[in-house]
Design a protein around this motif. Structure first.
Motif: not given
Length: 271
Positions: A76-84, A104-114, A128-133
């Motif tokens: 999997a990849f954690l991708i640092e984006g301009p909007d999270g 510490v890195m700012g949490g997750l803004a979204a999870i997307a799956i192929s 774990a990250f506040g019910d991120v979509p």
């Protein structure tokens, strides 16, 4: 009551007192039931035997993998984006140290799956990250084995996500998708493909299959459709679903020549 996890494909199932009677993902012809039969585990047991390993692949791109290998063995990849931060694809294991690190890195803004093979423990990651979509394509909703309110079924051919774009390519699954991030690779762009396409071992091409373990190819028509879906996008790097499967240069050209090679091979190439 336990959220059982299939050890063959890594899929987590809805809570139950007993393991599921079967795994629909493994019984589908794209995957397989091991000769020894279906075996089940759960998150607590997995945490006692496995770890999450982090590797920085490039600026703003972090690879996460389970060690030792578990189930399909994807990354999997954690991708640092301009909007999270975006988590691309998912893993069966989520450990406390990774939760803290991502926080510490700012949490997750979204999870997307192929595609469904990589749904794994997506609802645990979301929780774990506040019910991120969690974004999956609507064409693959029948394969979900554990649902939740954070699950979002996107529709259509493209979906804009925090300055990235999800692109439905189809082929491997009806909703198989890739993620295009134009800000990465110093603005030249990166494409994250799961195994909607597979980066070849020479890192010069990609290839396409309905089933990689069972060696079922895609039709020429399906592969041409993948090319049409991706033609509007430009990207330098391609990040595949498995360790080391990365192409660092001329990604857009690689896709085009790979499609040409594939079509030539299945529609009358040399014997």
């Amino acid at each position: 009551m336990t959220f059982h996890i299939c050890t063959a494909c890594g899929m987590q199932f809805d809570e139950s007192s007993e393991p599921p009677s079967a795994c629909p993902i493994c019984e589908d012809d794209r995957q397989f039931v091991p000769p020894s039969g279906q075996v089940w585990t759960h998150m607590t047991a997995l945490r006692s035997t496995h770890d999450l390993i982090w590797t920085k692949e490039a600026k703003g791109i972090h690879c996460l993998q389970i060690s030792p290998d578990f189930a399909i063995g994807q990354r999997a990849f954690l991708i640092e984006g301009p909007d999270g931060n975006i988590l691309w694809d998912c893993l069966s294991l989520l450990d406390e140290s990774s939760i803290s690190r991502i926080a510490v890195m700012g949490g997750l803004a979204a999870i997307a799956i192929s595609h469904p093979h990589f749904y794994s423990s997506m609802m645990d990651w979301s929780s774990a990250f506040g019910d991120v979509p969690v974004y999956i394509h609507n064409d693959d909703r029948e394969w979900v084995q554990r649902s939740g309110p954070a699950l979002s079924h996107w529709v259509g051919e493209v979906f804009e996500l925090n300055q990235a774009t999800l692109v439905r390519c189809g082929g491997h699954f009806a909703g198989s998708s890739v993620l295009h991030c134009p800000w990465l690779e110093d603005g030249k762009g990166a494409l994250f493909v799961g195994d909607t396409m597979q980066v070849t071992l020479d890192r010069r091409y990609v290839s396409f299959m309905r089933s990689f373990p069972n060696l079922l190819p895609l039709s020429g028509r399906a592969v041409k459709g993948i090319g049409e879906a991706l033609r509007p996008f430009r990207f330098e790097a391609i990040y595949g679903g498995f360790s080391g499967r990365t192409i660092k240069q001329e990604g857009s050209r690689v896709i085009e020549r790979s499609i040409q090679r594939y079509i030539h091979a299945i529609e009358g190439g040399p014997s």
